[in-house]
Scaffold this active site. Structure first.
Site: not given
Ligand code: IVH
Length: 694
Positions: A56, A133, A135, A137, A194, A246, A316, A340, A434, A437, A452, A457
Site C-alpha cells: 500500500y 443495531e 449502540k 460508544d 459515531e 448509522y 429503529k 442500554k 521512595c 529504599c 526513585c 532499589c
Molecule cells: S441513531 C435521530 N444509532 O447514541 C437518531 N445513534 O444516546 C439518531 N449512537 O445521539 C441516532 N450508536 O450519538 C443511533 N446505531 C446508532 C447509534 C447511535 C450510537 C449514539 C448517538 C446518539 C446517542 C443517543
C-alpha cells in the site's frame, strides 16, 4: 462497494502498478487513486486487506510523487488529501442541517414493550418491522456530502450547532472523501455516525501513555471525543480512529428524483455499497417487539467479543415513511429507542493511597477503594497515576468516587463527587522519598511522575526481574510474578542473572514445589537462553523500548554488545526512534552496571546474537507467508517470528505475492481466496513446521 468483477480488475491493476518501472502519467493517475481507495476500503471498511502495508505504501508513494511533480493534478478527494496541512487554528461553529437529537433510553423488556405499544397505537399497525443495531460508544459526528464530495464533518455540539472538524474527519480512513450518492439521485446528504477507537488501538495508545509516565485515558469513548478536538491532524491520524455511519438525517435530491431506499436497513445497505462502514453486517431486521427483546439480550452476551465498545443497542422503525408519521417529542424521535446494557460504572469510597515502585523507578500512587463489582469483576485498587491526575480529578481520601471499567481495560476513576463531602475527607499526600529504599525522589520538568533513581532499589530490582521473565519478554513460564516476589523475599533470587543459577535443592524444601514443577521451571529457564535477540532487548526493560523498538534494534545489529557502539545520531536514524527513545537507549548502553549485567548473562549462556539464519539468509529467504485460522502447536506470534528469523516475510493479506498460506483450524475467507490464486501453496501447520530448520 466493489463487486467481485471490479475487485478482480482492481487487484489486477494493483499488481501491474506494483511492478517496478511502471510509468504513471496524467491519464493513469485516477486509476492509481482508485486502486488506493479500493485498498483503503478493503482494509478499513471490510477489514480484509488484499495487499500488505508495504505494498500500500508503495502505491501511495507513487501517487505522492506524481502529484508533487505536478500539483495541478491534485484533486480534493485524492487519497493524499487526507493528510492535514499543519495545525487547525480554531474550530468554527456550524449549524447542523437537521438538529442532532438524542435517543430515549430503555433498560428492560418492559420499557421496550411500552415503547412498541405507543408506536403501534399511534400508527394503527398491529405489528411493526424494526431494525436493530449496536449502540456504538464513541463520539457522535455529522457528515455532509455535496455533489459526491465530503464537504463537512461536524461534532454534535449542543445539537443545533457543532464544531467544524472536517480536517480531522479526513484522517479517518474508513470515511470516504467522495462517494457516488448521485447514483441514488442525491445532491446533498447529511449522514450521522459515531467515531471510535477500537479496543486494540485504545490499549496500544494507553500502553504508550503509561510508558511515558502519563495518565492513560479512562475509556475509548473519551479518547475518540478528545482525538476529534486535537488541532494537529497528523496526531489525529496516528490515533487510528474508525467511523461507523448509522443514520441519514437529510437528503436533497437532484431534480426531485427519489432513488434512495425507503427503509432504514436499505439506507445502511446504500451507505455500505458506497464504501462507508455502516452497521450492515451487525444489523438485524425483525418483525415485532418480542423478536427485538430476544435479539438485544442475545447480543449483550456477545458484547465482549466485538473489537469495539458498545453500550447497548438501538432499535429503529425500519420503514422511513412510518418514521416520519411517528415524528418526535421535543427531546427525541418516537421511531427509535436505545436499549442500554448493564452499566460498567459503579460508585465506591477512596479509603487510602499506597505507592508502588515500577521497574523504571516511577512511583505511582494506587487508590485502595471499598471493593466494588464493576462489569463482573471486583475492584479494590486503582492506579491514580500522578499528582496532576489527582488534582485534575480532585481526589481526596474518603471521597465517594465513580469508577468505570470498559471491556478488558483496567478500571479507572471517572470523577469524585465533591458535593457528597462531609468534612472527613483529607488531602492525598505526595511522597518525597521512595517507599522502598527511602532515597529522595526526583521529577524532571517535562515529566509528571516522581522517580526513585537508585538502580539498586529493591522494589525496582524485583519489578525488573518480573518484567524479564514475563510472557512477551523471555517468557519463562511457571516463574511468574508471585514466584519472583517469593524467591526474592526468601533471599535466593537477588537479580536477573540469579534466575539462571537458582538453587533447585532449596526450591525442593518449599511447599508446593514438587519434582514436576521444578523440572518445568528448569526447562523453561533453559529454553529462555535461546530466545530471539529482540526478546532479550525488550526484557532488559530499557525505558521507552517496547516490543516494536526492540525488534528495530535487534534488526540493526549482529550482537547486543554492538548497540554500545551506537551514538545518539545513529540511534535516531533507526525507524521510530526519536530523541527521547534514543537518549534512553544510549544511556542504558553507556552504563557500566548494565554492561556488566549483559556480560554476566553472556557467560551464563544466554544468546546475545541475532540468529545466524536471518543474517546470512535463512532457508525461507525471499518467501512470503500468511497464517490463517487457529494454530494448534505454535502461537501465531511465535510462528511469524520463526518466518522472519529464517529470512521470510509476513504479508497482511492474500494476493499473488503470497507464496505460502499456512492453514490452521477453522480457516475462513483467506483460504477460499487463496484457492483461487494459482501459485499460492496452501500448507498445514505440520507442513510449515517441516520447513523450519531443525
Ligand atoms: S441513531 C435521530 N444509532 O447514541 C437518531 N445513534 O444516546 C439518531 N449512537 O445521539 C441516532 N450508536 O450519538 C443511533 N446505531 C446508532 C447509534 C447511535 C450510537 C449514539 C448517538 C446518539 C446517542 C443517543
Amino acid at each position: 462497494m466493489y463487486n467481485p468483477q471490479q475487485t478482480k480488475t482492481l487487484q489486477g491493476i494493483t499488481e501491474e502498478l506494483l511492478k517496478s518501472g511502471k510509468d504513471i502519467n496524467e491519464s493513469s493517475i485516477e486509476v492509481l487513486r482508485d486502486a488506493l481507495r479500493f485498498h483503503e476500503y478493503r482494509y478499513y471498511v471490510q477489514t480484509d486487506p488484499l495487499i500488505s502495508d508495504a505494498e500500500y505504501d508503495d502505491l501511495y508513494k507513487q501517487l505522492e510523487k506524481i502529484e508533487k511533480e505536478d500539483p495541478a493534478l491534485i484533486t480534493v478527494d485524492s487519497p493524499t488529501q487526507r493528510v492535514g496541512k499543519g495545525l487547525i487554528r480554531d474550530f468554527h461553529k456550524v449549524q447542523h442541517l437537521v438538529p442532532m437529537l438524542s435517543l430515549e433510553n430503555s433498560y428492560n423488556a418492559a420499557d421496550l414493550l411500552d415503547w412498541d405499544r405507543k408506536a403501534r397505537e399511534l400508527s394503527g399497525l398491529s405489528n411493526i418491522e424494526y431494525c436493530i443495531e449496536p449502540k456504538f460508544d464513541g463520539a457522535s459526528v455529522s457528515l455532509v456530502y455535496e455533489d459526491d464530495l465530503l464537504t463537512k464533518g461536524v461534532t454534535r455540539g449542543d445539537g443545533e450547532t457543532g464544531d467544524d472538524i472536517t480536517p480531522n474527519i479526513k484522517q479517518i480512513r474508513s470515511i470516504p472523501l467522495s462517494a457516488s450518492f448521485s447514483k441514488y439521485g442525491i445532491q446533498q446528504i447529511e449522514v450521522r455516525g459515531e467515531v471510535l477507537m477500537n479496543k486494540n488501538n485504545f490499549k496500544k495508545y494507553n500502553d504508550a501513555l503509561i510508558e511515558e509516565g502519563l495518565p492513560p485515558l479512562a475509556n475509548p469513548r473519551n479518547s475518540a471525543a478528545g482525538s476529534l478536538r486535537i488541532k494537529d491532524t497528523a496526531e489525529v491520524s496516528r490515533r487510528n480512529l474508525e467511523g461507523f455511519l448509522y443514520h441519514v438525517s437529510f437528503i436533497n435530491n437532484i431534480d426531485n428524483n427519489h432513488l434512495e431506499p425507503e427503509t432504514h436497513s436499505g439506507m445502511l445497505d446504500m451507505l455500505w455499497q458506497l464504501g462507508f462502514r455502516s452497521p450492515k453486517k451487525e444489523m438485524k431486521v425483525v418483525k415485532g417487539i418480542d423478536a427485538v427483546i430476544e435479539h438485544v439480550h442475545a447480543f449483550e452476551s456477545k458484547r465482549d467479543d466485538l473489537p469495539y465498545e458498545i453500550d447497548g443497542m438501538v432499535i429503529k422503525v425500519n420503514d422511513i415513511q412510518l418514521q416520519e408519521r411517528l415524528g418526535m417529542t421535543s427531546h427525541h424521535p418516537r421511531w427509535a429507542i436505545a436499549f442500554k446494557f448493564k452499566a460498567r460504572q459503579a460508585t465506591s469510597k477512596l479509603l487510602d493511597v499506597e505507592y508502588q515502585v515500577g521497574r523504571t523507578g516511577a512511583v505511582t500512587p494506587v487508590a485502595k477503594i471499598k471493593p466494588v463489582q464493576v462489569g463482573g469483576v471486583t475492584v479494590s485498587s486503582i492506579s491514580i497515576h500522578n499528582e496532576e491526575y489527582i488534582k485534575e480529578k480532585d481526589l481526596k481520601i474518603n471521597d465517594t468516587i465513580l469508577i468505570e471499567r470498559s471491556g478488558d481495560v483496567i478500571p479507572q476513576i471517572v470523577k469524585s463527587f465533591a458535593e457528597l463531602r462531609n468534612g472527613t475527607e483529607t488531602n492525598i499526600k505526595f511522597l518525597k522519598n521512595c517507599p522502598s529504599c527511602k532515597s529522595a525522589l526526583f521529577k524532571t520538568e517535562d515529566e509528571s511522575v516522581w522517580r526513585c533513581i537508585n538502580l539498586n532499589c529493591e522494589a525496582q530490582v524485583v519489578e525488573r526481574i518480573i518484567h524479564f521473565v514475563s510472557k512477551d519478554a523471555m517468557d519463562i513460564r511457571s516463574f511468574g510474578e508471585a514466584n519472583v516476589r517469593k524467591f526474592y523475599k526468601m533471599g535466593f533470587l537477588k537479580d536477573i542473572p540469579g534466575i539462571y543459577s537458582i538453587d533447585t535443592d532449596t526450591l525442593r524444601t518449599l511447599e508446593g514445589f514438587g519434582e514436576k514443577s521444578i523440572n518445568n521451571l528448569q526447562e523453561a529457564i533453559e529454553k529462555s537462553k535461546t530466545q530471539p535477540l529482540h526478546r532479550l532487548i525488550y526484557a532488559l526493560g530499557i525505558r521507552y523500548v517496547g516490543e516494536t523498538t526492540a525488534k528495530t534494534l535487534a534488526q540493526s545489529v549482529k550482537n547486543i554488545f554492538d548497540l554500545g557502539a551506537y551514538n545518539l545520531e545513529q540511534l535516531k536514524e533507526l525507524s521510530d526512534v526519536g530523541v527521547k527513545v534514543a537518549g534512553s537507549i544510549y544511556e542504558f548502553f553507556q552504563n557500566n552496571d548494565n554492561l556488566q549485567l549483559l556480560k554476566k548473562l553472556d557467560s551464563l549462556g544466554i544468546k546475545m546474537e541475532k540468529q545466524e539464519a536471518a543474517l546470512s539468509g535463512g532457508n525461507l529467504t525471499g518467501q512470503t507467508f500468511l497464517f490463517t485460522g487457529t494454530l494448534t502447536q505454535l502461537k501465531r506470534n511465535v510462528a511469524e517470528e520463526a518466518v522472519e528469523t529464517n529470512g521470510g516475510k509476513i504479508l497482511s493479506g492474500v494476493s499473488s505475492k503470497l507464496n505460502y498460506l499456512v492453514v490452521g483450524e477453522d480457516a475462513g475467507s483467506k483460504l477460499e481466496k487463496a484457492k483461487k490464486i494459482p501459485g499460492i501453496k496452501i500448507i498445514s501447520e505440520e507442513e510449515f513446521l517441516k520447513l523450519l530448520p531443525t
